[in-house]
Write a protein that holds these residues in place. Sequence first.
Motif, PDB file in Angstrom:
ATOM      1  N   LEU A   1       0.838  -1.197   0.000  1.00 51.25           N
ATOM      2  CA  LEU A   1       0.000   0.000   0.000  1.00 51.25           C
ATOM      3  C   LEU A   1       0.879   1.255   0.000  1.00 51.25           C
ATOM      4  O   LEU A   1       1.766   1.403   0.836  1.00 51.25           O
ATOM      5  N   LEU A   2       0.599   2.146  -0.963  1.00 43.17           N
ATOM      6  CA  LEU A   2       1.295   3.430  -1.019  1.00 43.17           C
ATOM      7  C   LEU A   2       0.270   4.541  -0.886  1.00 43.17           C
ATOM      8  O   LEU A   2      -0.795   4.500  -1.512  1.00 43.17           O
ATOM      9  N   ARG A   3       0.595   5.526  -0.061  1.00 46.35           N
ATOM     10  CA  ARG A   3      -0.309   6.664   0.154  1.00 46.35           C
ATOM     11  C   ARG A   3       0.298   7.905  -0.498  1.00 46.35           C
ATOM     12  O   ARG A   3       1.437   8.274  -0.212  1.00 46.35           O
ATOM     13  N   ILE A   4      -0.479   8.529  -1.379  1.00 46.76           N
ATOM     14  CA  ILE A   4      -0.038   9.767  -2.000  1.00 46.76           C
ATOM     15  C   ILE A   4      -1.088  10.840  -1.732  1.00 46.76           C
ATOM     16  O   ILE A   4      -2.202  10.548  -1.297  1.00 46.76           O
ATOM     17  N   ASP A   5      -0.728  12.080  -2.023  1.00 46.66           N
ATOM     18  CA  ASP A   5      -1.635  13.205  -1.775  1.00 46.66           C
ATOM     19  C   ASP A   5      -1.531  14.147  -2.969  1.00 46.66           C
ATOM     20  O   ASP A   5      -0.598  14.936  -3.071  1.00 46.66           O
ATOM     21  N   SER A   6      -2.486  14.039  -3.899  1.00 45.90           N
ATOM     22  CA  SER A   6      -2.387  14.808  -5.133  1.00 45.90           C
ATOM     23  C   SER A   6      -3.772  15.105  -5.706  1.00 45.90           C
ATOM     24  O   SER A   6      -4.655  14.239  -5.686  1.00 45.90           O
ATOM     25  N   GLN A   7      -3.939  16.313  -6.223  1.00 40.83           N
ATOM     26  CA  GLN A   7      -5.173  16.647  -6.927  1.00 40.83           C
ATOM     27  C   GLN A   7      -5.188  16.070  -8.336  1.00 40.83           C
ATOM     28  O   GLN A   7      -6.220  16.065  -8.993  1.00 40.83           O
ATOM     29  N   PHE A   8      -4.049  15.580  -8.800  1.00 40.35           N
ATOM     30  CA  PHE A   8      -3.959  14.933 -10.109  1.00 40.35           C
ATOM     31  C   PHE A   8      -4.406  13.477  -9.997  1.00 40.35           C
ATOM     32  O   PHE A   8      -4.244  12.846  -8.944  1.00 40.35           O
ATOM     33  N   GLN A   9      -4.923  12.939 -11.080  1.00 38.41           N
ATOM     34  CA  GLN A   9      -5.287  11.523 -11.092  1.00 38.41           C
ATOM     35  C   GLN A   9      -4.060  10.711 -11.522  1.00 38.41           C
ATOM     36  O   GLN A   9      -3.978  10.182 -12.629  1.00 38.41           O
ATOM     37  N   VAL A  10      -3.112  10.601 -10.614  1.00 41.69           N
ATOM     38  CA  VAL A  10      -1.885   9.873 -10.919  1.00 41.69           C
ATOM     39  C   VAL A  10      -1.776   8.570 -10.133  1.00 41.69           C
ATOM     40  O   VAL A  10      -0.818   7.818 -10.326  1.00 41.69           O
TER      41      VAL A  10
ATOM     42  N   VAL B   1      -3.456   4.778  -2.797  1.00 38.14           N
ATOM     43  CA  VAL B   1      -4.639   5.533  -2.368  1.00 38.14           C
ATOM     44  C   VAL B   1      -4.328   7.021  -2.401  1.00 38.14           C
ATOM     45  O   VAL B   1      -3.236   7.455  -2.037  1.00 38.14           O
ATOM     46  N   ASN B   2      -5.313   7.792  -2.867  1.00 40.20           N
ATOM     47  CA  ASN B   2      -5.138   9.231  -3.026  1.00 40.20           C
ATOM     48  C   ASN B   2      -6.366   9.950  -2.466  1.00 40.20           C
ATOM     49  O   ASN B   2      -7.436   9.933  -3.083  1.00 40.20           O
ATOM     50  N   PRO B   3      -6.268  10.605  -1.317  1.00 42.88           N
ATOM     51  CA  PRO B   3      -7.428  11.260  -0.710  1.00 42.88           C
ATOM     52  C   PRO B   3      -7.729  12.651  -1.269  1.00 42.88           C
ATOM     53  O   PRO B   3      -8.739  13.248  -0.912  1.00 42.88           O
ATOM     54  N   SER B   4      -6.880  13.163  -2.149  1.00 45.98           N
ATOM     55  CA  SER B   4      -7.038  14.554  -2.603  1.00 45.98           C
ATOM     56  C   SER B   4      -7.543  14.689  -4.030  1.00 45.98           C
ATOM     57  O   SER B   4      -7.740  15.806  -4.512  1.00 45.98           O
ATOM     58  N   HIS B   5      -7.754  13.586  -4.722  1.00 47.70           N
ATOM     59  CA  HIS B   5      -8.168  13.683  -6.124  1.00 47.70           C
ATOM     60  C   HIS B   5      -9.646  13.973  -6.276  1.00 47.70           C
ATOM     61  O   HIS B   5     -10.060  14.779  -7.115  1.00 47.70           O
ATOM     62  N   HIS B   6     -10.473  13.330  -5.473  1.00 45.80           N
ATOM     63  CA  HIS B   6     -11.922  13.489  -5.618  1.00 45.80           C
ATOM     64  C   HIS B   6     -12.369  14.847  -5.092  1.00 45.80           C
ATOM     65  O   HIS B   6     -11.875  15.313  -4.060  1.00 45.80           O
TER      66      HIS B   6
ATOM     67  N   ASP C   1     -14.957  15.606  -3.492  1.00 42.51           N
ATOM     68  CA  ASP C   1     -15.522  15.448  -2.149  1.00 42.51           C
ATOM     69  C   ASP C   1     -14.405  15.063  -1.187  1.00 42.51           C
ATOM     70  O   ASP C   1     -13.822  13.979  -1.311  1.00 42.51           O
ATOM     71  N   PRO C   2     -14.075  15.891  -0.210  1.00 47.99           N
ATOM     72  CA  PRO C   2     -12.960  15.592   0.704  1.00 47.99           C
ATOM     73  C   PRO C   2     -13.204  14.383   1.591  1.00 47.99           C
ATOM     74  O   PRO C   2     -12.265  13.890   2.227  1.00 47.99           O
ATOM     75  N   ASN C   3     -14.432  13.915   1.651  1.00 47.06           N
ATOM     76  CA  ASN C   3     -14.737  12.740   2.472  1.00 47.06           C
ATOM     77  C   ASN C   3     -14.508  11.425   1.730  1.00 47.06           C
ATOM     78  O   ASN C   3     -14.671  10.357   2.309  1.00 47.06           O
ATOM     79  N   LEU C   4     -14.149  11.515   0.452  1.00 45.01           N
ATOM     80  CA  LEU C   4     -13.942  10.307  -0.350  1.00 45.01           C
ATOM     81  C   LEU C   4     -12.472  10.170  -0.737  1.00 45.01           C
ATOM     82  O   LEU C   4     -11.774  11.170  -0.936  1.00 45.01           O
ATOM     83  N   VAL C   5     -12.012   8.937  -0.852  1.00 46.06           N
ATOM     84  CA  VAL C   5     -10.669   8.657  -1.344  1.00 46.06           C
ATOM     85  C   VAL C   5     -10.765   7.818  -2.612  1.00 46.06           C
ATOM     86  O   VAL C   5     -11.687   7.021  -2.789  1.00 46.06           O
ATOM     87  N   SER C   6      -9.800   8.015  -3.488  1.00 44.69           N
ATOM     88  CA  SER C   6      -9.703   7.218  -4.716  1.00 44.69           C
ATOM     89  C   SER C   6      -8.517   6.268  -4.569  1.00 44.69           C
ATOM     90  O   SER C   6      -7.473   6.656  -4.053  1.00 44.69           O
ATOM     91  N   PHE C   7      -8.680   5.044  -5.025  1.00 40.55           N
ATOM     92  CA  PHE C   7      -7.548   4.115  -4.973  1.00 40.55           C
ATOM     93  C   PHE C   7      -7.503   3.275  -6.240  1.00 40.55           C
ATOM     94  O   PHE C   7      -8.506   3.061  -6.920  1.00 40.55           O
ATOM     95  N   SER C   8      -6.305   2.835  -6.549  1.00 35.52           N
ATOM     96  CA  SER C   8      -6.064   2.044  -7.752  1.00 35.52           C
ATOM     97  C   SER C   8      -5.193   0.851  -7.403  1.00 35.52           C
ATOM     98  O   SER C   8      -4.261   0.974  -6.600  1.00 35.52           O
ATOM     99  N   CYS C   9      -5.487  -0.295  -8.004  1.00 33.15           N
ATOM    100  CA  CYS C   9      -4.766  -1.536  -7.696  1.00 33.15           C
ATOM    101  C   CYS C   9      -4.297  -2.209  -8.979  1.00 33.15           C
ATOM    102  O   CYS C   9      -5.038  -2.259  -9.970  1.00 33.15           O
ATOM    103  N   ARG C  10      -3.103  -2.760  -8.937  1.00 38.08           N
ATOM    104  CA  ARG C  10      -2.550  -3.507 -10.069  1.00 38.08           C
ATOM    105  C   ARG C  10      -1.831  -4.746  -9.554  1.00 38.08           C
ATOM    106  O   ARG C  10      -1.326  -4.767  -8.424  1.00 38.08           O
ATOM    107  N   ILE C  11      -1.743  -5.767 -10.391  1.00 37.79           N
ATOM    108  CA  ILE C  11      -0.949  -6.935 -10.027  1.00 37.79           C
ATOM    109  C   ILE C  11       0.509  -6.652 -10.354  1.00 37.79           C
ATOM    110  O   ILE C  11       0.810  -5.846 -11.241  1.00 37.79           O
ATOM    111  N   PRO C  12       1.452  -7.274  -9.646  1.00 37.64           N
ATOM    112  CA  PRO C  12       2.869  -7.099  -9.991  1.00 37.64           C
ATOM    113  C   PRO C  12       3.117  -7.510 -11.441  1.00 37.64           C
ATOM    114  O   PRO C  12       2.523  -8.478 -11.932  1.00 37.64           O
ATOM    115  N   ALA C  13       3.966  -6.793 -12.113  1.00 34.53           N
ATOM    116  CA  ALA C  13       4.244  -7.081 -13.517  1.00 34.53           C
ATOM    117  C   ALA C  13       4.775  -8.498 -13.708  1.00 34.53           C
ATOM    118  O   ALA C  13       4.530  -9.131 -14.737  1.00 34.53           O
TER     119      ALA C  13
END
Length: 476
Positions: A336-345, A368-373, A375-387
């Motif tokens: 799990l990596l936590r980032i903080d960005s208004q960009f969808q990265v 997980v990125n709590p600053s993209h959405h 709504d400040p009460n929502l977080v966006s997260f993305s998951c991938r399998i190892p290459a």
Amino acid sequence: MSPKLSTKRALSQIPSPTTMHNTKKPRLAAVSRAGRQDILGEGRWKDWPAPAEDLKAARTFMKQCAERRLPTILVPDKDADGLSSGLILYRTLNGLGLPPESIHVHFIAKGTNVFSASERARLECLAIAISGGGDLDSTSSEVRVIYVDQGSRGGPPLLQPLLDEGRVMVRTMVVDHHQSDDFAEGSQVLTACKSPPICTSSLLTYLMCYPLESSIPEACAWLALLGIFGDLGPSEIKFGDVEGHWPVSEEMLRLGATIKVVKKKALSDSVSLLNAPRRTPEFNVQSAWDALLSADGPTTIINNTELRRLRFRINEEVERCSRAAPQFSKDGCVALLRIDSQFQVHPVVAIRWASRLKGKDLKMIMVVNPSHHPDPNLVSFSCRIPASLRKVAETAQPDLQQLLKDYSAKVDDGFMARVGDDYARGHKQATGGIIPRAEFELLASKGMEVAARAVRRVDEASVDGQRKIKDFFSKG
């Protein structure tokens, strides 16, 4: 004769996009020299890229739009696969006779999806505003809506079949490839999700439109490839490989020939440029569509200065966020990596780390990125399998959607009901979601049991790949 040599000979029978004008369609007899002749819609490929009856119905839907001059709304997703799929539909409808002024392209707002109440309301207003065409009586009219690459789920109609007190009739069609067992009520559905190997929305759209209008095979081949490169990368489909698990057919060989003309690097660069606007805080997807609509090939997109400027901003943000340090679940399956960005990265950071992290038990990289959405009460997260796991058979690859559901069961019985349908959406090997911040913290602490203490922060040299991955994570 070896498969490689015979495939090369078969590819030579397909005219390149620069020489296809006024040439005859390649004969399947020539294609068969590849050692295997696959005809889509027959034999083992009867229901590929989607069930044959659904393909037939989708083509009828398209022809009706044009023949009856029905106002048609296209709702493509915001990424390269969605945009290229949308343009293939646009070109096909126009080629069939539907004038551009009758084709309306709608993009969903940032932080929403086609299932949200706000987007339903926006689309209802648009449908009413453009109604008035078609061949119904003078007191009513019909509008068609095509959703492409937007994901699928069960539930009420995407749009009510009758609007404006019954004066506007609406018919909807979904073109998609995301995993789902349920679909919105009342929509005609064309999905690739049950027809392995699962193709992208752009390839599905291209193959659906291929026989509808004579210019489509040549004019839209590079658009189909954009979506393929965007979702699957440049190497997943080896066109013309008789020993591979993708079909060897006239349509697929044509795409292989097109790659030789437009080149893989140009396609990959175009994908990153088209994806740039939707990743910025401004979320100006329209600029990507406008660039694609006016392009005659990847070179035009590559030379677009506005897209290049936006991509530069994205790259800088990806570099910054990629320095986050991973935390690991108790079972070792999740990084799990936590980032903080208004960009969808967060999806890009997940892909980057998926190419580097390896572990005996590791199955999922989650960012997980709590600053993209908005709504400040929502977080966006993305998951991938190892290459490294993409090299194994698809049946042996981890199902990340199911893994997330398994972890949710460890939180409490009501977790899934609280997070709703925006949890574990997408694909088995590439999923994510948007859920309340408090629920995500429960998932991390109780479900995945992620260690509270992160490993040492990764420095710039690590991001640039100058050190071995085992050196990144020494505890400090």
